[in-house]
Design an enzyme around this catalytic site. Structure first.
Site, short mmCIF file in Angstrom:
data_model
loop_
_atom_site.label_atom_id
_atom_site.label_comp_id
_atom_site.label_asym_id
_atom_site.label_seq_id
_atom_site.Cartn_x
_atom_site.Cartn_y
_atom_site.Cartn_z
N LYS A 1 48.61 97.96 39.14
CA LYS A 1 48.44 99.38 40.13
C LYS A 1 47.65 100.28 39.44
O LYS A 1 48.23 100.72 38.42
CB LYS A 1 49.85 99.92 40.50
CG LYS A 1 50.11 101.05 41.27
CD LYS A 1 51.43 101.61 41.56
CE LYS A 1 51.40 102.94 42.04
NZ LYS A 1 52.92 103.34 42.18
N ASP B 1 49.01 110.75 41.84
CA ASP B 1 49.85 110.43 43.17
C ASP B 1 50.34 111.62 43.69
O ASP B 1 51.28 112.37 43.04
CB ASP B 1 50.98 109.54 43.10
CG ASP B 1 51.50 109.16 44.33
OD1 ASP B 1 51.00 109.63 45.27
OD2 ASP B 1 52.77 108.67 44.44
N LYS C 1 54.63 115.14 47.32
CA LYS C 1 55.86 115.21 46.37
C LYS C 1 56.12 116.72 46.14
O LYS C 1 55.09 117.53 46.06
CB LYS C 1 55.30 114.69 45.11
CG LYS C 1 55.14 113.01 45.24
CD LYS C 1 54.92 112.51 43.91
CE LYS C 1 54.60 111.19 43.75
NZ LYS C 1 55.84 110.35 43.92
N ASP D 1 50.88 106.87 36.89
CA ASP D 1 51.03 106.22 38.00
C ASP D 1 49.84 104.90 37.94
O ASP D 1 50.07 103.91 38.80
CB ASP D 1 51.00 106.99 39.18
CG ASP D 1 51.90 106.15 40.59
OD1 ASP D 1 52.71 105.46 39.90
OD2 ASP D 1 51.61 106.66 41.81
N ASP E 1 53.96 108.37 50.79
CA ASP E 1 54.24 108.14 49.02
C ASP E 1 54.71 106.83 48.51
O ASP E 1 54.87 106.77 47.32
CB ASP E 1 55.37 109.38 48.82
CG ASP E 1 55.38 109.71 47.36
OD1 ASP E 1 54.42 109.39 46.57
OD2 ASP E 1 56.37 110.21 46.83
N GLU F 1 52.50 104.14 48.38
CA GLU F 1 51.10 104.05 48.49
C GLU F 1 50.95 102.69 47.42
O GLU F 1 49.74 101.97 47.75
CB GLU F 1 50.26 105.03 48.26
CG GLU F 1 49.91 105.39 46.73
CD GLU F 1 51.10 105.77 45.98
OE1 GLU F 1 51.05 105.45 44.82
OE2 GLU F 1 52.01 106.45 46.57
N ARG G 1 52.37 100.03 46.82
CA ARG G 1 52.52 98.72 47.41
C ARG G 1 51.38 98.33 48.12
O ARG G 1 51.17 97.25 48.63
CB ARG G 1 54.02 98.71 47.98
CG ARG G 1 54.35 99.30 49.18
CD ARG G 1 55.70 99.56 49.54
NE ARG G 1 56.11 100.23 48.53
CZ ARG G 1 57.53 100.71 48.35
NH1 ARG G 1 58.41 100.12 49.35
NH2 ARG G 1 57.77 101.50 47.39
#
Length: 461
Positions: free
Chosen positions: A229, A234, A241, A252, A311, A313, A315
């Protein structure tokens, strides 16, 4: 500077490693002045406790406590405290250590010298206390593991201003160039043309174009495909967030950084396999064309996904990359991601939770984890929760309501995109919250060394 061992032919001073049980006998065998010095300084051989032993020319030797069996079980890399506390120069280990303890001490020593200095005033590199590789250690393997970990830490520690999708691509291409690997990059709207729609949907709102990075290395042997990933920052998207939730979001892309570190290890050691690394690199930002809550996306695999939280995202981008990975019929697929807070609530920051349906892969991985001081913990692909990721209006829900089993439902979501039964998914943290031996506060790899040690058994190399 990259990690290194001392020149084995150069003179070195001893670092005596003393367990609590051996201290009385060892101290009695020392010259009277050494025994008196250790007595006066209160040395009791507690784990990681270090004392310098003076001599005619300054420091003649050092002694470090090896604690008890109980305290050793509670700490990794405790002997690595010496790496940054000893005077510069060459040192060698002295004491009755097992082969595993020597490997741990040597690897910890290499990792302890990591220091992220990109944004500090330039200074001449300080002289280091270098360790002579203990007899019997596989130095090439230890150096490869340390170099891969340093790469991972550097990538995670770099702030998003200097580690966006473009900069991650540049690091990816540099890694490939070092090892003669082939690469392909699909950027921006070309993702739609190449049927990678969910990567595009997540990254399209950023001014920094989304992309898929694809590395191929090796010509013979089983095919191992790693998927990491690469969310370089993010915001949460339209489900934004809070500011406190964004403070660590430069990490992230820790999954991408970790698979790149593992790839560095594999290629440096020239393992007899074929390697493919896929990194969907995006920034989850906010603009007029950002994906919205309750949008329905169609994935590469053809499964439709209702976006119930923008949020969630990671996956989404992994799903397209995993579907692509699966099309290549690899012998083993591994995904790594900083995916859910639920995983951290379950096992904390020190363990790397993983999922697999293959008990043989799990046994090999856990043996590798113990061998390399890289702890992992298996969580279940629990089929009973499959209905939680089925919203009714689409095939899948990217963020089930209810708040239960968040790490498991995320893993189940990803498993829908992989037909290959030999699949492992890691939900890592990628961050060391406080300084620890061989692990300074900041970015850290998790699971890569365990996988490296397990690959020969997993792939019958």
């Amino acid at each position: 500077m990259p990690p290194a061992f001392a020149d084995p032919a150069a003179p070195s001073r001893p670092l005596h490693v003393i367990p609590v049980a051996d201290l009385p006998g060892w101290r009695a065998a020392q010259p009277a002045e050494v025994a008196a010095w250790l007595q006066a300084t209160g040395f009791e051989a507690a784990l990681g406790d270090l004392r310098l032993i003076p001599g005619p020319g300054g420091v003649a030797a050092a002694v470090i406590g090896h604690g008890t069996e109980k305290t050793r079980a509670r700490s990794r890399f405790a002997l690595a405290r010496a790496a940054t506390a000893l005077p510069a120069g060459n040192w060698h280990l002295a004491g009755n250590l097992t082969a595993a303890e020597r490997d741990e001490a040597a690897l910890g020593w290499l990792l302890a010298h990591y220091n992220y200095t990109r944004y500090r005033p330039a200074k001449p590199p300080a002289p280091r206390a270098l360790l002579q590789a203990p007899e019997g250690c596989d130095t090439a393997r230890l150096l490869a593991m340390a170099a891969g970990e340093w790469l991972t830490r550097d990538l995670i520690n770099t702030p998003s201003s200097d580690m966006g999708p473009q900069e991650l691509e540049e690091a990816f291409l540099a890694l490939a160039a070092r090892h003669g690997a082939e690469t392909t990059v699909i950027r921006g709207d070309d993702l739609l043309a190449q049927n990678l729609p969910m990567i595009h949907a997540v990254g399209r709102a950023s001014t920094r174009a989304p992309r898929l990075l694809d590395l191929r290395w090796g010509h013979t042997g089983p095919l191992l495909t790693l998927v990491g990933k690469g969310v370089c920052f993010d915001t949460g998207g339209l489900d934004i967030k809070p500011s406190a939730g964004m403070l660590l979001m430069k990490k992230d892309m820790g999954g991408a950084a970790t698979v790149m570190g593992l790839a560095q290890m594999i290629m440096a050691l020239d393992l007899p396999l074929r390697l493919r690394v896929l990194v969907p690199a995006v920034e989850n930002a906010i603009s007029g064309n950002a994906m919205r809550p309750r949008d329905i996306l169609t994935s590469r695999k053809g499964l439709t996904v209702e976006v119930n939280n923008t949020d969630a995202e990671g996956r989404l981008i992994l799903a397209d990359a995993l579907a692509l990975a699966d099309e290549g019929a690899p012998a083993l697929v591994i995904s790594m991601a900083t995916l859910t807070g639920a995983a951290r609530v379950a096992v904390g920051p020190d363990l790397a939770p993983y999922f697999t349906d293959d008990a043989g892969l799990a046994r090999a991985l856990e043996a590798g984890a113990a061998e390399t001081c890289d702890p992992v913990w298996r969580l279940p692909f629990w089929d009973g929760y499959e209905s939680l990721i089925e919203p009714g209006i689409a095939d899948l829900d990217n963020a089930p309501s209810g708040g239960f089993a968040g790490a498991i439902t995320a893993a189940l979501f990803l498993r829908r995109f992989v037909e290959n039964p030999r699949y492992i998914h890691f939900d890592i943290y990628g961050h060391q919250p406080a300084d620890a031996p061989a692990r300074p506060k900041g970015g850290v790899g998790q699971g890569a060394r365990a996988l490296l040690a397990a690959l020969p058994q997993m792939l019958d190399l």
